[in-house]
Enzyme design. Structure first.
Site, PDB file in Angstrom:
ATOM      1  N   ASN A   1     -10.366  -2.703  -6.739  1.00  0.00           N
ATOM      2  CA  ASN A   1      -9.500  -1.784  -7.492  1.00  0.00           C
ATOM      3  C   ASN A   1     -10.067  -1.385  -8.862  1.00  0.00           C
ATOM      4  O   ASN A   1      -9.623  -0.403  -9.454  1.00  0.00           O
ATOM      5  CB  ASN A   1      -8.094  -2.369  -7.667  1.00  0.00           C
ATOM      6  CG  ASN A   1      -7.256  -2.312  -6.408  1.00  0.00           C
ATOM      7  OD1 ASN A   1      -6.362  -3.127  -6.183  1.00  0.00           O
ATOM      8  ND2 ASN A   1      -7.537  -1.348  -5.541  1.00  0.00           N
TER       9      ASN A   1
ATOM     10  N   ASP B   1       0.834  -1.202   0.000  1.00  0.00           N
ATOM     11  CA  ASP B   1       0.000   0.000   0.000  1.00  0.00           C
ATOM     12  C   ASP B   1       0.873   1.258   0.000  1.00  0.00           C
ATOM     13  O   ASP B   1       1.947   1.265   0.614  1.00  0.00           O
ATOM     14  CB  ASP B   1      -0.885  -0.022   1.255  1.00  0.00           C
ATOM     15  CG  ASP B   1      -2.138   0.810   1.076  1.00  0.00           C
ATOM     16  OD1 ASP B   1      -2.318   1.393  -0.015  1.00  0.00           O
ATOM     17  OD2 ASP B   1      -2.922   0.885   2.026  1.00  0.00           O
TER      18      ASP B   1
HETATM   19  C1  FPP Z   1      -1.492   0.099  -3.604  1.00  0.00           C
HETATM   20  O1  FPP Z   1      -1.046   1.442  -3.562  1.00  0.00           O
HETATM   21  C2  FPP Z   1      -0.958  -0.616  -4.751  1.00  0.00           C
HETATM   22  C3  FPP Z   1      -1.669  -1.241  -5.731  1.00  0.00           C
HETATM   23  C4  FPP Z   1      -3.146  -1.300  -5.758  1.00  0.00           C
HETATM   24  C5  FPP Z   1      -1.013  -1.885  -6.888  1.00  0.00           C
HETATM   25  C6  FPP Z   1       0.126  -2.795  -6.567  1.00  0.00           C
HETATM   26  C7  FPP Z   1       0.842  -3.116  -7.813  1.00  0.00           C
HETATM   27  C8  FPP Z   1       2.177  -3.118  -7.957  1.00  0.00           C
HETATM   28  C9  FPP Z   1       3.138  -2.835  -6.874  1.00  0.00           C
HETATM   29  C10 FPP Z   1       2.701  -3.363  -9.323  1.00  0.00           C
HETATM   30  C11 FPP Z   1       3.307  -4.656  -9.691  1.00  0.00           C
HETATM   31  C12 FPP Z   1       3.066  -5.859  -8.900  1.00  0.00           C
HETATM   32  C13 FPP Z   1       3.168  -7.151  -9.342  1.00  0.00           C
HETATM   33  C14 FPP Z   1       3.240  -8.225  -8.357  1.00  0.00           C
HETATM   34  C15 FPP Z   1       3.183  -7.563 -10.748  1.00  0.00           C
HETATM   35  P1  FPP Z   1      -2.123   2.581  -3.763  1.00  0.00           P
HETATM   36  O2  FPP Z   1      -2.247   2.880  -5.206  1.00  0.00           O
HETATM   37  O3  FPP Z   1      -3.392   2.177  -3.090  1.00  0.00           O
HETATM   38  O4  FPP Z   1      -1.445   3.780  -3.023  1.00  0.00           O
HETATM   39  P2  FPP Z   1      -2.186   4.916  -2.185  1.00  0.00           P
HETATM   40  O5  FPP Z   1      -2.884   4.210  -1.054  1.00  0.00           O
HETATM   41  O6  FPP Z   1      -1.061   5.782  -1.738  1.00  0.00           O
HETATM   42  O7  FPP Z   1      -3.136   5.583  -3.109  1.00  0.00           O
END
Ligand code: FPP
Length: 257
Positions: A76, A28
């Site tokens: 998401n 996160d």
């Molecule tokens: C959460 O941060 C992250 C995600 C929903 C996406 C995770 C994906 C990756 C790290 C990319 C690649 C991974 C693999 C395993 C192929 P957020 O966007 O919710 O951040 P925020 O809470 O600060 O908005």
């Protein structure tokens, strides 16, 4: 002079026999990491992908047998379409770029979740990656994509109900082991450690059954900042915990897979 810790091998104060065999991660804070730097949110996802890659390699180097990451939840899809599209393309690019290395390094990759709404090209690539790496044993890498824990439990319940309805098993055979056998993580043991970054302290529908007895580690670091030193701290914290599973004596050390 104090020598800096060399994280390429397991730091000496961690006990290899008391490491978790399976670590789950809610990655996160990618968006916040990017926003703090005046970058578009997707730059955080790109950087977050580098962090996953290094954590996976670290698990392999340090002898942790399984890593399960929450890459895309069923919720998401509610994000702006441009971000969803970017994430799906990022998964595809990463798979194309990293598959050969994963194969060479003995990584078995599995995607957990309902893949059917994903673009067909991505689904095909995911199936190919799972098939190609299915006999690798060095480290198991589970990527939860379009995953929702309650949905997983509903699907597992349906599966068992069907088995009972067609007489394959009797209602008396329905126990915890039977349910665990129809979950997406089967046959892995449940994670002993969950890490969630960015200061949030929720499970967000991630592995609700499998995390029932798991040690929960929350850190304020944002996911792109979660490096080997941070993982080391999480493992130090984990090794300081006594796992009792509701009893009085500390539980035995984790079983290997
Ligand atoms: C959460 O941060 C992250 C995600 C929903 C996406 C995770 C994906 C990756 C790290 C990319 C690649 C991974 C693999 C395993 C192929 P957020 O966007 O919710 O951040 P925020 O809470 O600060 O908005």
């Amino acid at each position: 002079m104090i020598q800096p810790i060399n994280y390429s091998t397991l730091p000496v104060d961690l006990h290899p026999e008391a490491l978790p065999s399976h670590v789950a991660v809610i990655m996160d804070g990618n968006g916040r990491w990017a926003t703090q730097r005046g970058l578009p949110r997707v730059a955080g996802h790109r950087q977050g992908a580098q962090t996953v890659k290094d954590l996976l390699r670290c698990c392999k180097d340090w002898g942790i047998e399984a890593l399960t990451v929450y890459a895309f939840s069923t919720e998401n899809w509610r994000r702006p379409m441009a971000e969803v599209t970017f994430l799906l393309r990022l998964f595809e690019r990463l798979l194309r770029r990293e598959l050969a290395d994963m194969q060479r390094e003995g990584v078995r990759i599995r995607f957990l979740g309902d893949l059917s709404p994903l673009p067909e090209r991505l689904q095909a690539l995911m199936q190919e990656a799972m098939a190609m790496t299915c006999s690798n044993q060095r480290v198991q890498f589970n990527v939860a994509v379009n995953y929702g824990g309650r949905q997983e439990l509903v699907a597992a319940t349906r599966h068992i109900a069907q088995q009972v309805a067609c007489g394959a098993i009797s209602i008396n055979d329905v126990d915890e082991a039977a349910l665990a056998r129809v979950l997406l993580t089967y046959p892995l043991p449940d994670p002993e450690l969950l890490i969630r970054t960015s200061g949030e302290q929720r499970l967000s529908n991630f592995l609700p059954w499998q995390l029932a007895y798991t040690e929960l580690y929350f850190t304020d670091l944002l996911w792109p900042e979660f490096d080997r030193a941070a993982f080391y701290q999480a493992l130090q914290w984990y090794q300081g915990r006594q796992r009792r599973f509701g009893g009085l004596a500390p539980a035995p050390l984790p079983q290997s897979l």
